[in-house]
Every structure is written in structure tokens, then in C-alpha cells.
Design an enzyme around this catalytic site. Structure first.
Site, short mmCIF file in Angstrom:
data_model
loop_
_atom_site.label_atom_id
_atom_site.label_comp_id
_atom_site.label_asym_id
_atom_site.label_seq_id
_atom_site.Cartn_x
_atom_site.Cartn_y
_atom_site.Cartn_z
N ARG A 64 -16.13 -29.95 4.62
CA ARG A 64 -16.87 -30.90 5.47
C ARG A 64 -18.07 -30.30 6.20
NH1 ARG A 64 -15.30 -35.37 2.92
NH2 ARG A 64 -13.07 -35.86 3.21
N ASP A 152 -20.59 -38.65 -5.45
CA ASP A 152 -19.14 -38.87 -5.33
C ASP A 152 -18.75 -39.54 -4.02
OD1 ASP A 152 -16.38 -38.57 -6.18
OD2 ASP A 152 -16.24 -37.22 -4.47
N ASP A 306 -9.62 -33.03 -5.75
CA ASP A 306 -10.33 -33.93 -4.84
C ASP A 306 -9.89 -33.69 -3.39
OD1 ASP A 306 -11.99 -35.83 -3.82
OD2 ASP A 306 -11.01 -37.55 -4.73
N GLY A 325 -8.67 -40.32 1.43
CA GLY A 325 -8.67 -38.94 0.93
C GLY A 325 -7.43 -38.16 1.33
#
Lengths: 440, 348
Positions: A64, A152, A306, A325
Site C-alpha cells: 500500500r 487492476d 492477490d 481484498g
């Protein structure tokens, strides 16, 4: 000169043959000898009962940084990667701001270099701000080191823009990674079906994923030059059906499946726990079965987790408002082993292909091998270890992992990047270990 | 030991008799497959792996040979069996033990009217271990009990007695399965199909019995109707909640099983008309290989007849020849365990 000797292990060659007993000798950043090895080294690892594979690569992670460093940083994500057995990852560009310029590509690459744990490959955004309106400067990002392009998290709906992206990526010989959920088709938080109906939330069907993908196939087929195209996180039986029909079309299409889509179903979402909110959504048992078959017969080439960290506060919001997520780097390998190796769906060489040579091909990297002269990127796996997934053991800053509390089979027990031991479980070693080795 | 007479001992159930052959978690004699429990099996497998690894180097082989060079074993093999004989002899030699053999009782004093008990008592005086294969049911357990009550307390290993017991074959079968599944999550929860003469094949019977030590294992018994798995084993499986089904056709199950244990028809026991097997429904042919899981291992205690096509031999999943090699290592491990040199091997 630094040397590491790995004794009594068995190497797995992704090209095919079952595990072969072989001692392995590393000098500096290269594999120096295999089989006939010197008897001493600075560090000796006893790999009795362990499998030695080329370093695992995960081509789909979200670290992140910049923007949401409380959920994950390049450092914490890299720590999670090496602890999960991964020597290399490809980081997706949906940070804040996003990675849509050469400058941003360099920012991430430089940070990764300073972090100096695993190899980190940068994926640049396809459009400026990932807005889907204007193409980003792909050649400049390629020049700065980006190895693929992706918006994405979002689907590039604009046909014309996608066509341009395909042409440019083809000229650069880099892959476009596509997330096939078209908002124009309705983008629900759940899989369309009985569970979505019961909860009253909107659902999107597996069919919509297949349709979004078919649109791209048309564009790829119509393009002048051949572009490498990678379909991220395949989730539905419908998409698998399209893929199996495509095989002989001569297009350069590769695919990946995630640990959660191949093992979990939307039944877990009945209680609307945001832990299970992910894109594409968890689907039905039939979809899970189709993914497993597609992995076994080679229709799906790669496994990628992912890894999508979110802070507990973000995930504490209600299902509709919470971000989608799940994290996966530290559990992915064990889920693959438990779901694919233990039931006999895949052999070890097949699994390792989907985690080394196939993802390397997507990014256009040198083919990973275990041979003298090759880079010493290696993962040691204990195939017999059964272990309980505990959140306090995670190196990721986030805890949104759906496998917490499960007992899994198989575990990475050592990760070596460019000849340096970056992660080591409780293995017998002799010699002075570097101070910065992460221990389990 | 001496508090119980032989008759009292023989009146006990097998599970109770097993207690007389173990002391401080170490086997004093090996007579029944029922003597193996999960911890003992795991210990022996670990030991066999270590013996095998040590044997890779000349240094390791010399270390092993220095473990029991002062011990002698007698191979009392009055029932013919060349491969079990050679396997045990090799196992002894790996550990440095010397061996002598009695293979034809007609050349000993037994022809002068001496009982076999007396003969064996004399023979055992010269040796530290008796490895016995003979055809009289119940003889091995009787001798094992008696030898432990005589001075010297010499141990016996049952290398096959009559139709009932062949514990080291069961051990090597299980060791082979253990090794096959070592990299794929272990033997627990695997589905195993046993094929052939399940009624009289003591190896299939012992294997099914021992597999109750592995939680979640499911069994499929595939046999001609006349040769189905006997009720005693099925009762034991039910008692231990081990799931099983029965069939007379293997084809419906080929895609789902993790291992196939093939056996031959034991028609040497048939009196009169021989029972035959329909190889089209119970035989394994090369064309079946593509249906099997990538890790579906094929075992056979050998000798084989037509139940496995020779074209299958080159498939990496055909492990019946490895099985024979495994027998040698696990027998060496068993002897090392009985003579308490297991720790030396594991610590080396």
C-alpha cells in the site's frame, strides 16, 4: 566471498521430473555447484526431508505504499513475501497516488531496492490515475523499469483505449494484466446466486467475468501485433469454459488463480463478514471445482495470491462499505499444497511451474532454474509440516486473512534471494547467520 | 513373563498376547502385525529413512556395519522364500550382523526324532536373533513366547508363518505408502484400493488392518465374489471407524484413489477347481494410467501374474520394485530397534 551449502535436500525442476536428491552450493549470488559440492561453507543448512525449488514468484500483490502505509508498506509486504517463500513479487499500481508515471515507477523500485528483501517488480497503470479515460505514458514507465501494465481493481471498459494499450504494450513487448469485472455489467459485492439473494445485496455472476474477458479476446484478435495479455484472478467456471475453447487461437493469453478462489465459496459470506469480501467475489462450489480442474489440466498457468492488505478499522465497516481484498502471501503456498498437492490434483513439478517459470514468462523474466551459474533465488519447502495459521505470526501489517484458524499442510522454511538467506524457519544450520535473517 | 504358562498365553486374545512382546516401547519379538501402533510405525519409518540416507556414503555404510558386528542372526527358513530370505540377510549385513541359516530341517537332528522346539532351543544358543519362516500355523508365536522365558531371552522375528501372519511384509507395504505420500500431506485421509485375492492374501489383510492407524483413510476392496475381504477384518475396520466399500470392478474408482494395492490370486491353496480372476475388471492395464491421479501409486507385494501389465512398470507411479527395496531398509530398522541401536543411528 559468501558461501551457503544446502545438504540432504531434494531439488524440484519445474521442467518436470520428480524431486531429485542433490546437495547445492551457493557462492555469492549464484548457484555454484549441484551434486558434487565442497564439504564446507560459511553457512550450512540441513535440508533433510525438504524440497528445494527455484524462488517462488507471486505476480499479483498490493503493497500500500505510497498512501496507505498503515495497511502495508513495501518493507512489511516484502517481509510477508519472504516469510511465505516468495523471492519475487509484482506490485500492482493502485496506490495513492497510483503508479502511472516513470517517476512513480522509480519511487517504488527505489524503495524496494532500499528495502532489499525480495525482488519487487513494478506494474504500471494503463491509464492516468487509473481513471480509464486517458492512456498513461507506457513507454516512459517501461523505460523506468515497469514490467507490465494494469488498472487492476478496475476493468478498462473503453474499447478504443484498450485497443491503444494493446498496441503500445505489444510494441514494448510487455504484458497487460486485466481485471475482468466490467462496471457497465453491474459490479456486485457478492456472487449472483442464493447467498446474494439471501443477504439482499447485489450479486454479479461468473458470466460477467467471462463476457468482460471475451471483449478483450476480440480486441487481441483484431490487433495488428501480438500483445501478451494476462487475465488476473480467474474466478468463474464460465471464464474457464471460454479459456478452454481458446487454446488453439494463437493468442498470447496467460491466466492466474488465487488461493481464496480455489478453496473458498460464497457460503462464507452468508454472515456478511467483510473478511470474505473480495474482488472478484467468492463464488460457488461448482466454480471452485472448475478452477481446480483448470489448474490440473493446465488451462490456468499461474497461481498468485492477490495479497490485498486492509487495516482492521477499514475491514470493520459493514459489508457494503468495507474495502474488498484479503492478504495471502504468508498462507498462499500452504493453501496450494493443501488444496492441490494433497488431494493429488497437481504434482510438485506442476505446482512449482505455476509459481516460478510460468509467472516469470508473464513478466518476461529469465526462466528460473536450479543449475550451476543461475541466480541463487531459492525456496526450501517442508512438505510434511502441518501448522495452524495464527494472525500474531504474520509479518504483514494487516490481518485480513480468511485462513486464520485453519490447519494447513506444507510450509516454506527458508527463502534465499540472490544467495542471501532472508528467511529461516527452525532449521538446523552451522556457521554464523547474518543478523538480518527473519526467523519464524 | 514366567508368571504365565504357555497354555495360558495361547488362551489370550491376540491383542493381549501382543503385550508380552513389548517392553518399554521396544519390541522383544515381532510375531503379529497387530503389534504395530502409530508411534512405533513412525519411529521405524524415521529409522529406516536414516539407515537409507546413511547408506548413500561409504562412511555411512561403515558406521552402520560397526553397530552390531558382535551379534549373530539365524535365518530359520524351512518354508521356501528366496526374496524374504535375501532381504533379511541383507538387512542383517547392513548392520554388521553375521548370519547363519537353516533351510532344510531334514539335515538336522529333527530327523532323529528331536522336536522342533528342542532343535530351535539349541540353535538359538548360538545366536542372538532368530528370524523364522515356516509353514505351521501358531508355531512362531509359541516359540517366541518360550524363547523369551528361556535364559538369554532371545528375540524372534516372524518372517512369514503359514497363511496367517507376515508382519514385516505389512510393515514394508505401509512404509512404502508412507514414503509415497511424504511430500503430499502424508497417508492420513487418502483413499486406497486393495485389489485381488483379499480373502487369502495375508498382505492385503494385514495392510487393511494396519491402515486403521491412519485417520480419515478410506478403503476400497476390489475382489472376485469368492475372494472378498473376510468379515474379521471388516469388523475391525468398523470398530475403528475406517470407511470402506466393496466392488468387483476397479474401473469406476480409478480416478478417485490415491494408491492401488494389487495382489495375485493365491490359487496354491485351492483344492480341486482353481478360483480365477477376471483380469478385464480387476487387472491394471497401461490404458488406465491416464485416468489415475498424478500421485496414484501402484503397489504389489510380488510375485505378480497378469494383474499388472508389464507396460506399466516404467510409469513413475509403479513402485512395486521400490517396495522390495524398502523391505530391506525397514527390516534393518526393525532389527536396529530391537537391538536398541536406533538412537545411535538417528543421532549420527
Amino acid at each position: 566471498m559468501n558461501s551457503v551449502l544446502i545438504k540432504n535436500g531434494r531439488t524440484i525442476d519445474p521442467a518436470g521430473s520428480p524431486a531429485v536428491p542433490a546437495d547445492l552450493f551457493i557462492e555469492d549470488d549464484r548457484i555454484a555447484a549441484l551434486g558434487q559440492v565442497p564439504s564446507t561453507a560459511d553457512i550450512t543448512i540441513d535440508a533433510q526431508g525438504l524440497l528445494i525449488t527455484p524462488g517462488l514468484i507471486d505476480i499479483h500483490v498490493h503493497f500500500r505504499q505510497p498512501g496507505r502505509e498503515q495497511a502495508e508498506t513495501i518493507l512489511s509486504g516484502s517481509r510477508a513475501a519472504v516469510c511465505g517463500g516468495f523471492t519475487a513479487v509484482a506490485a500492482m499500481p493502485n496506490t495513492t497516488p497510483c503508479i502511472d508515471t516513470a517517476e512513480m515507477v522509480r519511487f517504488v523500485a527505489d524503495h524496494a531496492q532500499q528495502t532489499d528483501l525480495c525482488r519487487l517488480y513494478v506494474v504500471g497503470a494503463v491509464t492516468i490515475g487509473r481513471q480509464g479515460r486517458q492512456l498513461a505514458d507506457l513507454p516512459a514507465m517501461a523505460q523506468a523499469g515497469a514490467l507490465a501494465f494494469s488498472d487492476d481493481g478496475d476493468y478498462l471498459s473503453d474499447r478504443q483505449l484498450m485497443q491503444q494499450a494493446i498496441d503500445q504494450a505489444a510494441a514494448l513487448n510487455l504484458a497487460i494484466i486485466q481485471h475482468c469485472e466490467d462496471p457497465a455489467n453491474g459490479r456486485g459485492d457478492l456472487n449472483a446466486g442464493p447467498v446474494a439473494d439471501a443477504t439482499g445485496l447485489s450479486g454479479s455472476s461468473g458470466q460477467t467475468e467471462a463476457e468482460a474477458f471475451v471483449r478483450d479476446v476480440e480486441l487481441l484478435a483484431a490487433a495488428d501485433a501480438s500483445c501478451r495479455y494476462h487475465l488476473a484472478h480467474v474466478s468463474s467456471a464460465d471464464t474457464v469454459r471460454v479459456l478452454s475453447l481458446l487454446e488453439s487461437e494463437g493468442l498470447s493469453i496467460t491466466t492466474e488463480a488465487t488461493p481464496h478462489h480455489l478453496s473458498l465459496t460464497d457460503e462464507l459470506c452468508r454472515g456478511l463478514d467483510p473478511l470474505y469480501k473480495v474482488r472478484p467475489p467468492l463464488r460457488s462450489a461448482a466454480d471452485v471445482a472448475a478452477l481446480k480442474t483448470a489448474l490440473a489440466d493446465g488451462t490456468i498457468d499461474c497461481l498468485a495470491c492477490d495479497h490485498a492488505p486492509h487495516t482492521p478499522a477499514d475491514k470493520a465497516r459493514d459489508f457494503a462499505a468495507a474495502p474488498a481484498g484479503m492478504i495471502g502471501l504468508e498462507t498462499a503456498l500452504a493453501v496450494y499444497i493443501t488444496e492441490l498437492i494433497v488431494p493429488g490434483l497437481l504434482t510438485w513439478p506442476q505446482l512449482i511451474q505455476k509459481l516460478t517459470t510460468n509467472p516469470a514468462a508473464v513478466l518476461g523474466l529469465e526462466r528460473p532454474r536450479i543449475a550451476p551459474g543461475c541466480p541463487a533465488d531459492l525456496t526450501l519447502i517442508d512438505p510434511r509440516r502441518t501448522w495452524l495459521v495464527r494472525p500474531e505470526a504474520f509479518h504483514s501489517l494487516s490481518r485480513n486473512c480468511p485462513f486464520i484458524g485453519r490447519t494447513l499442510t506444507g510450509k516454506a522454511v527458508a527463502t534465499i534471494v540472490a544467495g542471501r538467506i532472508r528467511y529461516l524457519d527452525s532449521l538446523a544450520t552451522t556457521g554464523q547467520l547474518p543478523k538480518d535473517v527473519i526467523r519464524y | 513373563m514366567s508368571t504365565v504358562s504357555l497354555d495360558e498365553f495361547l488362551a489370550l486374545r491376540v491383542s493381549q498376547r501382543c503385550q508380552y512382546f513389548i517392553e518399554n516401547n521396544r519390541l522383544l519379538a515381532l510375531v503379529y502385525a497387530q503389534q504395530f501402533d502409530r508411534p512405533l510405525l513412525e519411529d521405524l519409518f524415521r529409522l529406516a529413512d536414516a539407515v537409507r540416507t546413511l547408506s548413500h556414503t561409504s562412511q555411512g555404510r561403515l558406521f552402520l556395519r560397526a553397530l552390531l558386528p558382535d551379534r549373530r542372526a539365524m535365518l530359520y527358513f524351512t518354508q521356501p522364500s528366496t526374496r524374504t530370505f535375501l532381504s533379511f540377510a541383507a538387512a542383517c549385513h547392513i548392520l554388521g550382523m553375521s548370519t547363519a541359516d537353516v533351510r532344510d530341517p531334514s539335515t538336522s537332528s529333527e530327523v532323529k526324532g528331536e522336536t522342533r522346539q528342542d532343535a530351535l532351543r539349541i540353535f538359538s544358543i548360538y545366536h542372538d536373533l532368530v528370524i523364522m519362516r515356516q509353514s505351521e500355523a501358531g508355531f512362531c508365536e509359541k516359540m517366541a513366547f518360550q524363547m523369551l522365558s528361556w535364559p538369554g531371552r532371545k528375540p524372534i522375528i516372524n518372517a512369514g508363518s503359514g497363511t496367517d501372519q507376515h508382519p514385516t511384509q505389512a510393515l514394508l507395504d505401509l512404509y512404502t505408502l508412507h514414503r509415497c505420500f511424504a511430500d503430499v500431506g502424508g497417508l492420513d485421509h487418502k483413499k486406497i484400493m486393495l485389489v485381488g485375492d483379499l480373502k487369502r492374501g495375508r498382505t492385503a489383510r494385514s495392510l487393511a488392518y494396519l491402515l486403521t492407524n491412519y485417520p480419515g483413510v478410506e478403503l476400497i476392496f476390489a475382489a472376485p465374489d469368492d475372494l472378498a475381504m473376510a468379515e474379521d477384518i471388516k469388523a475391525h475396520l468398523r470398530q475403528n471407524s475406517t470407511a470402506f466399500i466393496e466392488t468387483s470392478d476397479i474401473h469406476a474408482h480409478l480416478a478417485e484413489v490415491d494408491a492401488i494395492y494389487m495382489t495375485r490370486i493365491q490359487d496354491e491353496w485351492d483344492q480341486g477347481a482353481k478360483i480365477s480372476m477376471d483380469y478385464s475388471r480387476l487387472g491394471l492395464q497401461a490404458q488406465h494410467l491416464k485416468t489415475l491421479k498424478p500421485h496414484c501409486y501402484i503397489l504389489h507385494p510380488l510375485p505378480r501374474r497378469r494383474e499388472i501389465q508389464t507396460a506399466i512398470d516404467s510409469d513413475p507411479r509403479a513402485v512395486y520394485f521400490d517396495q522390495a527395496e524398502n523391505g530391506m531398509w525397514i527390516r534393518a530398522a526393525l532389527i536396529a530397534h530391537m537391538f536398541a541401536v536406533d538412537k545411535d543411528i538417528l543421532d549420527h
